[in-house]
Design an enzyme around this catalytic site. Structure first.
Site, mmCIF file in Angstrom:
data_model
loop_
_atom_site.group_PDB
_atom_site.id
_atom_site.type_symbol
_atom_site.label_atom_id
_atom_site.label_comp_id
_atom_site.label_asym_id
_atom_site.label_seq_id
_atom_site.Cartn_x
_atom_site.Cartn_y
_atom_site.Cartn_z
ATOM 1 N N HIS A 254 -13.948 17.613 -40.602
ATOM 2 C CA HIS A 254 -13.584 16.286 -40.096
ATOM 3 C C HIS A 254 -13.882 16.182 -38.599
ATOM 4 O O HIS A 254 -14.532 15.231 -38.141
ATOM 5 C CB HIS A 254 -12.100 16.036 -40.368
ATOM 6 C CG HIS A 254 -11.604 14.709 -39.903
ATOM 7 N ND1 HIS A 254 -11.450 13.635 -40.740
ATOM 8 C CD2 HIS A 254 -11.221 14.271 -38.668
ATOM 9 C CE1 HIS A 254 -10.997 12.595 -40.053
ATOM 10 N NE2 HIS A 254 -10.850 12.965 -38.793
ATOM 11 N N GLU A 255 -13.421 17.168 -37.834
ATOM 12 C CA GLU A 255 -13.621 17.110 -36.387
ATOM 13 C C GLU A 255 -15.089 17.320 -36.015
ATOM 14 O O GLU A 255 -15.561 16.771 -35.011
ATOM 15 C CB GLU A 255 -12.726 18.131 -35.679
ATOM 16 C CG GLU A 255 -11.234 17.925 -35.895
ATOM 17 C CD GLU A 255 -10.746 16.515 -35.568
ATOM 18 O OE1 GLU A 255 -11.372 15.836 -34.731
ATOM 19 O OE2 GLU A 255 -9.736 16.085 -36.163
ATOM 20 N N HIS A 258 -16.721 13.972 -35.926
ATOM 21 C CA HIS A 258 -16.536 13.312 -34.636
ATOM 22 C C HIS A 258 -17.459 13.916 -33.579
ATOM 23 O O HIS A 258 -18.123 13.195 -32.825
ATOM 24 C CB HIS A 258 -15.081 13.474 -34.167
ATOM 25 C CG HIS A 258 -14.097 12.610 -34.873
ATOM 26 N ND1 HIS A 258 -14.187 11.237 -34.915
ATOM 27 C CD2 HIS A 258 -12.960 12.927 -35.568
ATOM 28 C CE1 HIS A 258 -13.161 10.737 -35.587
ATOM 29 N NE2 HIS A 258 -12.408 11.751 -36.003
ATOM 30 N N GLU A 284 -14.618 7.288 -37.005
ATOM 31 C CA GLU A 284 -13.938 7.807 -38.192
ATOM 32 C C GLU A 284 -14.854 7.769 -39.408
ATOM 33 O O GLU A 284 -14.719 8.602 -40.311
ATOM 34 C CB GLU A 284 -12.660 7.013 -38.447
ATOM 35 C CG GLU A 284 -11.652 7.716 -39.324
ATOM 36 C CD GLU A 284 -11.089 8.995 -38.724
ATOM 37 O OE1 GLU A 284 -10.578 9.831 -39.497
ATOM 38 O OE2 GLU A 284 -11.162 9.170 -37.488
#
Length: 489
Positions: A254-255, A258, A284
């Site tokens: 997830h990170e 980003h 996101e």
């Protein structure tokens, strides 16, 4: 071009100072000594004072008035600088510094209260934060909707009314899918103990597999995983749990989504207003498509199954198909960041409604824990057992991020649109992902989304990539097809 050149030189210095302020925040979450919080609050307030003075410098208005340019990039730079100047000028310098100081200290108070499961200990400083943010919102809105003014910091151009309409379209089908899935026999859950050092080694390996450039980044641990920075210095954090390696793996992916966005922005925009993600919703979309549509897809989990066996040996899951079902297992839980795709947005909608009520003064901080617990039980069917699993689980409100939560669900909607377009555009995408090769997917996202940075408005980025306006329909179709398949519905 003299005025434009002077303005951009000034902006690059401002952006560089903002990166330094961001690094102070990264350090606070990862390495700062616990008792340094009061001093760090003063440091953050001082930095915010400097930044606010630069963002409201009268010369910026003069340069904007004198700048003459017609190129697409230059026009976009002026648009973003003007937007920032007008917003910053509405907020008194003393208020901006006070918000920076109080939210820095509140972050430490939140962490301590979360560890102690004691919302009452956190409530006094949260009251300060909410009061300051209401004051800021009123200044920004200039008589308009205060919550919309806050939302505009994270998703320019969006309004709570339009987001509510989108979310209202999502909720009934999500609730129905959740009920159907939870009534069906569940796949086996992952069991056992998984060495935390091995988890971090695997997390770094997976980060590289998704294209995260470790020569311009690093992976550390934090209570609440996050990504920090842009351009040539983009850092991420993750967390480990000895009995849940998926927490570490998927927090990392997830990170990385980003971070890949920030690393993927066209280098010509470095240290300018265009040199970062255009909005939190688009941001996101990258973290969620990396984590879910790619990372939890059947093709990629087939490869991940082998990596898990190499890292941990036989962990009781028979084969790749069983592992795919295990990764996507739907079960009751309290924590938003650990929620499956079916239930995740229900967690977000709870927060969206509560923070709107809080900013509108329909509820107060002292009512927040009870309101959270009541809404959670109504939505999920069981009571919150402790504050760290409820109102204290997220860091956002402690650091003043009101208006941020809805961008998580908006990002999921954007990710659904992008996933549909990406699969239509990239031949044999799943074949490559089954080999652990994410290049075709990440290259498509970099080309169609990430490289643009702030060049286009958020919705325009998605429309250009997908060929149509964003809609909740692709996300709902994807979720229903995926989970009805896994659960045999």
């Amino acid at each position: 071009m003299a005025a434009y050149d002077d303005l951009m030189a000034f902006q690059r210095e401002t952006q560089a100072l903002a990166q330094v302020a961001g690094r102070l925040g990264w350090d606070q979450e990862t390495m700062m000594p616990r008792d340094a919080a009061p001093q760090r609050g003063a440091e953050m307030a001082a930095m915010e004072g400097v930044l606010h003075a630069r963002r409201t410098d009268p010369r910026v208005a003069d340069w904007l008035a004198a700048a003459e340019t017609s190129g697409e990039v230059e026009v976009a730079q002026l648009r973003e600088i003007r937007r920032s100047y007008e917003r910053a000028s509405k907020v008194p310098a003393k208020l901006a510094s006070e918000i920076a100081r109080v939210t820095s200290e509140a972050q430490g108070a939140w962490a301590a209260a979360r560890e102690a499961d004691d919302f009452a200990a956190f409530a006094p400083v949260l009251r300060e934060v909410v009061s300051l943010k209401r004051e800021e919102g009123a200044a920004l809105s200039a008589g308009g909707d205060v919550y919309d003014a806050m939302l505009d910091d994270y998703e320019p151009g969006a309004t709570a009314v339009e987001l509510s309409a989108m979310f209202d379209a999502l909720r009934p089908r999500l609730v129905a899918l959740r009920a159907a899935v939870l009534d069906a026999p569940a796949p086996p859950a992952l069991q056992g103990r998984f060495d935390e050092g091995a988890q971090m080694k695997l997390a770094r390996q997976i980060a590289k597999a998704f294209g995260y450039d470790m020569s311009m980044g690093r992976v550390d641990k934090a209570v609440h995983p996050f990504s920090s920075g842009s351009g040539l210095d983009v850092r991420i954090t993750t967390r480990t749990s000895e009995d849940d390696p998926f927490n570490c793996i998927y927090s990392t992916i997830h990170e990385v989504g980003h971070a890949a966005y920030e690393q993927g922005v066209d280098r010509r925009y470095l240290l300018t207003p265009l040199g970062q993600g255009v909005s939190m919703g688009v941001h996101e979309s990258q973290s969620r498509i990396y984590e879910n549509q790619i990372g939890r897809g059947r093709a990629f989990t087939g490869w991940l199954y082998g990596q898990m066996r190499d890292a941990f040996g036989d962990f009781g899951i028979a084969d790749e198909e069983a592992f795919y079902a295990c990764v996507n297992r739907v079960e009751n839980g309290f924590i938003r960041t650990e929620a499956d795709e079916v239930q995740y947005n229900l967690h977000v909608l709870l927060r969206f409604d509560l923070e709107r009520a809080l900013i509108a003064r329909d509820i107060e901080v002292d009512d927040l824990e009870a309101a959270w617990n009541e809404r959670f039980e109504a939505d999920f069917g069981y009571p919150v057992d402790r504050a760290s699993n409820g109102v204290l689980q997220d860091v956002h409100w402690s650091v003043g991020l009101f208006g941020y939560f809805p961008t998580y669900t908006l990002g999921n909607v954007y990710a659904g649109c992008l996933n549909e377009a990406m699969h239509a555009a990239v031949p044999d995408l799943n074949g490559a992902l089954a080999q652990g090769d994410t290049t075709a997917a990440t290259d498509w996202l970099r080309e169609n989304v990430q490289r643009h940075g702030g060049l286009y408005a958020p919705r325009e980025v998605i429309e250009r990539a997908c060929g149509q306006a964003p809609s909740e329909a692709p996300l709902l179709g994807y979720l229903e097809e995926k989970f009805r398949g896994i659960y045999g519905l």
